[in-house]
Motif scaffolding. Structure first.
Motif, PDB file in Angstrom:
ATOM      1  N   TRP A  59       0.783  -1.164   0.105  1.00 57.28           N
ATOM      2  CA  TRP A  59       0.023   0.196  -0.001  1.00 57.28           C
ATOM      3  C   TRP A  59       0.959   1.190  -0.076  1.00 57.28           C
ATOM      4  O   TRP A  59       2.166   1.203   0.171  1.00 57.28           O
ATOM      5  N   TRP A  60       0.416   2.496  -0.249  1.00 58.26           N
ATOM      6  CA  TRP A  60       0.941   3.598  -0.327  1.00 58.26           C
ATOM      7  C   TRP A  60       0.289   4.608   0.913  1.00 58.26           C
ATOM      8  O   TRP A  60      -0.712   4.307   1.502  1.00 58.26           O
ATOM      9  N   GLY A  61       1.139   5.458   1.206  1.00 59.24           N
ATOM     10  CA  GLY A  61       0.403   6.577   2.339  1.00 59.24           C
ATOM     11  C   GLY A  61       1.466   6.892   3.312  1.00 59.24           C
ATOM     12  O   GLY A  61       2.562   6.815   3.039  1.00 59.24           O
ATOM     13  N   PRO A  62       1.035   7.955   4.086  1.00 51.65           N
ATOM     14  CA  PRO A  62       1.993   8.513   4.983  1.00 51.65           C
ATOM     15  C   PRO A  62       2.256   7.446   6.176  1.00 51.65           C
ATOM     16  O   PRO A  62       1.738   6.422   6.247  1.00 51.65           O
ATOM     17  N   ASP A  63       3.173   7.957   7.262  1.00 48.46           N
ATOM     18  CA  ASP A  63       3.376   7.083   8.233  1.00 48.46           C
ATOM     19  C   ASP A  63       2.315   6.615   9.197  1.00 48.46           C
ATOM     20  O   ASP A  63       2.366   5.437   9.519  1.00 48.46           O
ATOM     21  N   ALA A  64       1.729   7.561   9.538  1.00 47.28           N
ATOM     22  CA  ALA A  64       0.415   7.254  10.271  1.00 47.28           C
ATOM     23  C   ALA A  64      -0.336   6.040   9.684  1.00 47.28           C
ATOM     24  O   ALA A  64      -0.867   5.008  10.569  1.00 47.28           O
ATOM     25  N   ARG A  65      -0.646   5.920   8.463  1.00 49.67           N
ATOM     26  CA  ARG A  65      -1.253   4.856   7.719  1.00 49.67           C
ATOM     27  C   ARG A  65      -0.399   3.434   7.817  1.00 49.67           C
ATOM     28  O   ARG A  65      -1.036   2.487   8.066  1.00 49.67           O
ATOM     29  N   HIS A  66       0.718   3.795   7.558  1.00 51.93           N
ATOM     30  CA  HIS A  66       1.634   2.711   7.893  1.00 51.93           C
ATOM     31  C   HIS A  66       1.779   1.830   9.240  1.00 51.93           C
ATOM     32  O   HIS A  66       1.368   0.809   9.334  1.00 51.93           O
ATOM     33  N   GLU A  67       1.698   2.637  10.098  1.00 53.55           N
ATOM     34  CA  GLU A  67       1.623   2.114  11.191  1.00 53.55           C
ATOM     35  C   GLU A  67       0.420   1.419  11.815  1.00 53.55           C
ATOM     36  O   GLU A  67       0.495   0.429  12.373  1.00 53.55           O
ATOM     37  N   ALA A  68      -0.595   2.160  11.455  1.00 52.00           N
ATOM     38  CA  ALA A  68      -1.799   1.584  11.662  1.00 52.00           C
ATOM     39  C   ALA A  68      -2.220   0.293  10.951  1.00 52.00           C
ATOM     40  O   ALA A  68      -2.801  -0.559  11.370  1.00 52.00           O
ATOM     41  N   THR A  69      -1.973   0.352   9.606  1.00 54.97           N
ATOM     42  CA  THR A  69      -2.225  -1.029   9.101  1.00 54.97           C
ATOM     43  C   THR A  69      -1.275  -2.304   9.447  1.00 54.97           C
ATOM     44  O   THR A  69      -1.881  -3.358   9.442  1.00 54.97           O
ATOM     45  N   LYS A  70      -0.237  -1.878   9.811  1.00 55.31           N
ATOM     46  CA  LYS A  70       0.792  -2.912  10.348  1.00 55.31           C
ATOM     47  C   LYS A  70       0.001  -3.484  11.646  1.00 55.31           C
ATOM     48  O   LYS A  70       0.049  -4.613  11.759  1.00 55.31           O
ATOM     49  N   LYS A  71      -0.612  -2.580  12.560  1.00 55.28           N
ATOM     50  CA  LYS A  71      -1.253  -3.099  13.711  1.00 55.28           C
ATOM     51  C   LYS A  71      -2.520  -3.988  13.213  1.00 55.28           C
ATOM     52  O   LYS A  71      -2.888  -4.924  13.897  1.00 55.28           O
ATOM     53  N   ALA A  72      -3.369  -3.425  12.288  1.00 62.82           N
ATOM     54  CA  ALA A  72      -4.265  -4.403  11.825  1.00 62.82           C
ATOM     55  C   ALA A  72      -3.946  -5.543  11.303  1.00 62.82           C
ATOM     56  O   ALA A  72      -4.548  -6.758  11.576  1.00 62.82           O
ATOM     57  N   LEU A  73      -2.759  -5.921  10.495  1.00 65.08           N
ATOM     58  CA  LEU A  73      -2.218  -6.957  10.336  1.00 65.08           C
ATOM     59  C   LEU A  73      -2.032  -7.972  11.400  1.00 65.08           C
ATOM     60  O   LEU A  73      -2.428  -9.296  11.278  1.00 65.08           O
ATOM     61  N   GLU A  74      -1.272  -7.388  12.420  1.00 67.30           N
ATOM     62  CA  GLU A  74      -1.086  -8.203  13.612  1.00 67.30           C
ATOM     63  C   GLU A  74      -2.362  -8.817  14.107  1.00 67.30           C
ATOM     64  O   GLU A  74      -2.423  -9.744  14.496  1.00 67.30           O
ATOM     65  N   ILE A  75      -3.496  -8.049  14.186  1.00 67.44           N
ATOM     66  CA  ILE A  75      -4.748  -8.438  14.813  1.00 67.44           C
ATOM     67  C   ILE A  75      -5.274  -9.436  13.990  1.00 67.44           C
ATOM     68  O   ILE A  75      -5.792 -10.555  14.672  1.00 67.44           O
ATOM     69  N   TYR A  76      -5.372  -9.615  12.790  1.00 70.32           N
ATOM     70  CA  TYR A  76      -5.655 -10.738  11.936  1.00 70.32           C
ATOM     71  C   TYR A  76      -4.990 -11.871  12.026  1.00 70.32           C
ATOM     72  O   TYR A  76      -5.231 -12.759  12.129  1.00 70.32           O
ATOM     73  N   SER A  77      -3.725 -11.683  12.289  1.00 68.49           N
ATOM     74  CA  SER A  77      -2.840 -12.812  12.693  1.00 68.49           C
ATOM     75  C   SER A  77      -3.055 -13.537  13.889  1.00 68.49           C
ATOM     76  O   SER A  77      -3.005 -14.635  14.075  1.00 68.49           O
ATOM     77  N   GLN A  78      -3.398 -12.657  14.973  1.00 66.97           N
ATOM     78  CA  GLN A  78      -3.626 -13.098  16.123  1.00 66.97           C
ATOM     79  C   GLN A  78      -5.185 -13.787  15.996  1.00 66.97           C
ATOM     80  O   GLN A  78      -5.130 -14.860  16.568  1.00 66.97           O
ATOM     81  N   GLN A  79      -5.829 -13.393  15.288  1.00 74.78           N
ATOM     82  CA  GLN A  79      -7.310 -14.266  15.075  1.00 74.78           C
ATOM     83  C   GLN A  79      -7.322 -15.390  14.167  1.00 74.78           C
ATOM     84  O   GLN A  79      -8.191 -16.121  14.110  1.00 74.78           O
ATOM     85  N   ASN A  80      -6.215 -15.159  13.111  1.00 73.12           N
ATOM     86  CA  ASN A  80      -5.998 -16.155  12.240  1.00 73.12           C
ATOM     87  C   ASN A  80      -4.671 -17.037  12.301  1.00 73.12           C
ATOM     88  O   ASN A  80      -3.539 -16.293  11.544  1.00 73.12           O
ATOM     89  N   THR A  81      -4.245 -17.791  13.389  1.00 75.44           N
ATOM     90  CA  THR A  81      -2.714 -17.877  13.748  1.00 75.44           C
ATOM     91  C   THR A  81      -1.933 -18.613  12.514  1.00 75.44           C
ATOM     92  O   THR A  81      -0.924 -18.729  12.722  1.00 75.44           O
ATOM     93  N   ASN A  82      -2.783 -19.107  11.634  1.00 75.58           N
ATOM     94  CA  ASN A  82      -1.953 -19.667  10.323  1.00 75.58           C
ATOM     95  C   ASN A  82      -1.584 -18.793   9.331  1.00 75.58           C
ATOM     96  O   ASN A  82      -0.942 -19.066   8.368  1.00 75.58           O
ATOM     97  N   VAL A  83      -2.050 -17.590   9.677  1.00 74.55           N
ATOM     98  CA  VAL A  83      -1.721 -16.409   8.542  1.00 74.55           C
ATOM     99  C   VAL A  83      -0.816 -15.333   8.900  1.00 74.55           C
ATOM    100  O   VAL A  83      -0.827 -14.981  10.154  1.00 74.55           O
ATOM    101  N   LYS A  84       0.331 -15.221   8.172  1.00 72.02           N
ATOM    102  CA  LYS A  84       1.315 -14.278   8.369  1.00 72.02           C
ATOM    103  C   LYS A  84       1.363 -13.275   7.120  1.00 72.02           C
ATOM    104  O   LYS A  84       0.846 -13.609   6.109  1.00 72.02           O
ATOM    105  N   PHE A  85       1.816 -12.183   7.290  1.00 73.06           N
ATOM    106  CA  PHE A  85       1.999 -11.137   6.241  1.00 73.06           C
ATOM    107  C   PHE A  85       3.410 -10.790   5.920  1.00 73.06           C
ATOM    108  O   PHE A  85       4.072 -10.853   6.788  1.00 73.06           O
ATOM    109  N   LYS A  86       3.480 -10.377   4.533  1.00 71.39           N
ATOM    110  CA  LYS A  86       4.771  -9.870   3.969  1.00 71.39           C
ATOM    111  C   LYS A  86       4.193  -8.432   3.430  1.00 71.39           C
ATOM    112  O   LYS A  86       3.963  -8.401   2.376  1.00 71.39           O
TER     113      LYS A  86
END
Length: 445
Positions: A59-86
């Motif tokens: 994705w593109w965007g400012p730093d605030a978007r980057h940090e928020a999106t990374k936190k969202a990806l962590e939440i998804y991986s916590q809810q779906n332990t078989n999924v990781k992100f690159k």
């Protein structure tokens, strides 16, 4: 004789035991093979769903978007332990420089952010997966979904609420006794409002601004029920001459009547500059604004800004839809998981909280409702533009691929008209000629 019978019986029993064991072994092997391949066809989906996966996403965007999106990806991986992100994240320019290379090598990430200005181009390249099978009922307004479809299919999950409207100086207009613009006004009513407002404004102040951009006329042409100027990926071009002449002759009259600022003053305007913004400077009473951009104007004029949707015609008017999406690559090896993720991205409340307004006002009304109590007035103005525009909205029309030079040329030719350097007719001929040439080229003619 008895010994021989007993011996024969013993041999037969032994043979039966061997055959039985062999038979049992075949059944066990079959069971093991079934287990190794997913147990049963019925359980295969469940087994695949539990397999370890890595989803690539950019994705593109400012730093605030980057940090928020990374936190969202962590939440998804916590809810779906078989999924990781690159994840890959970058600035706007870097993103659009990299994506063509990935598309050419068929190595686009599983999930990617997409923009309305480019989505048709990447659909035509075959890069984006059809997401029409994702159920968005109760999440995204059906009218918005219909306007987003390309060839009847959905290629991007909308992330935010966005719309084009008009901001106005409600404090100044009220003080001068000028009626405030009203929702769903027609183009005829908009033009007449400008004429009437001019009579109550002091010299040096103007009710509306001039216009020289292609999209302003495209709003008018499509509101009148005519096809957009560019369609079918740029293969079709239609600049309706009758409407073109009518629209720009109205503005020509406005320049003579000083309803719009003179060309030299208009050329010096700079939006969102405290001193040079046409409206914040107090020179013009209205100007264009979107859901995302009106907050900057409100910060310059706290409490003074009102909003209304764009003028309408028989077919509707303006647009109200997301202009930023999550899409899935046709080359993805994890399409099912990617589709599950992009829907989750706009429906999970925990993710909604960490993402906040980093991609604009959330498209999901439930997520927006959770965030609303903490929103500032500037953000609520953006929501008001969206709400006012939604019921009459037409699709968002971006320039077709290969038309960037034409867009620039359109503005320059119409600026020449505003300065009195050429006629509307001459400008039309040049703009129409180049547009038709580009359409013919896009169609391989």
């Amino acid at each position: 004789m008895m010994k021989r019978s007993k011996g024969l019986l013993a041999m037969m029993i032994a043979l039966l035991l061997v055959l039985s064991a062999c038979s049992g072994g075949k059944n066990n092997t079959a069971a093991e093979n079934t287990s190794n391949t997913g147990k049963t066809d019925e359980d295969k989906a469940s087994s695949d769903a539990g397999a370890a996966k890595t989803l690539s996403i950019m994705w593109w965007g400012p730093d605030a978007r980057h940090e928020a999106t990374k936190k969202a990806l962590e939440i998804y991986s916590q809810q779906n332990t078989n999924v990781k992100f690159k994840p890959e994240f970058m600035a706007w320019d870097a993103f659009w420089q990299k994506l063509p290379t990935l598309a050419a090598s068929k190595s686009v990430t599983d999930v990617l952010q997409m923009d309305a200005a480019f989505i048709q181009e990447y659909v035509s390249r075959g890069v984006l997966e059809d997401l029409s099978d994702i159920d968005l009922s109760g999440i995204v307004d059906p009218n918005v979904i219909d306007n987003l479809k390309i060839g009847g299919k959905l290629y991007g999950i909308p992330l935010s609420q966005n719309a084009q409207g008009i901001a106005y100086n409600k404090e100044e207009l009220t003080k001068l006794g000028i009626p405030l613009p009203k929702k769903d006004w027609t183009y005829d009513e908009f033009f007449q409002w400008a004429r009437d407002a001019k009579e109550k404004l002091p010299d040096g102040k103007y009710p509306i601004g001039d216009t020289t951009t292609w999209d302003s006329f495209n709003y008018y042409q499509t509101a009148m029920g005519i096809d957009p100027i560019m369609s079918d990926g740029g293969k079709k071009f239609l600049l309706d001459k009758e409407l073109f002449m009518k629209f720009y002759k109205a503005y020509e009259d406005f320049r003579k009547q000083k309803i719009v600022p003179p060309a030299d003053k208009a050329a010096a305007f700079l939006e969102n500059d405290p001193n040079a913004d046409p409206m914040a400077s107090g020179v013009v009473m209205t100007r264009g604004a979107t859901t995302g951009s009106v907050s900057a104007l409100e910060q310059l004029m706290p409490g003074k800004v009102g909003v209304v949707n764009l003028p309408t015609g028989p077919a509707g008017g303006g647009w109200a839809q997301s202009t930023i999406f999550l899409s899935v690559s046709t080359d993805s090896k994890n399409k099912d998981e990617a589709k599950k993720f992009v829907k989750w991205f706009i429906t999970d409340k925990e993710a909604g909280k960490v993402l906040g307004l980093t991609r604009g006002l959330p498209i999901n009304p439930e997520i927006y409702k959770d965030l609303e109590p903490a929103l500032e007035p500037k953000d609520k103005l953006g929501k008001e533009i969206y709400n006012q525009s939604l019921d009459k909205a037409l699709p968002f029309y971006a320039p077709a691929p290969g038309f960037s030079e034409w867009v620039d040329m359109y503005r320059k030719e119409m600026e020449a008209v505003t300065f009195g350097q050429q006629s509307i007719e001459d400008a039309y001929s040049k703009i129409d000629k180049m547009g038709k040439e580009l359409a013919a080229k896009a169609g391989g003619q």
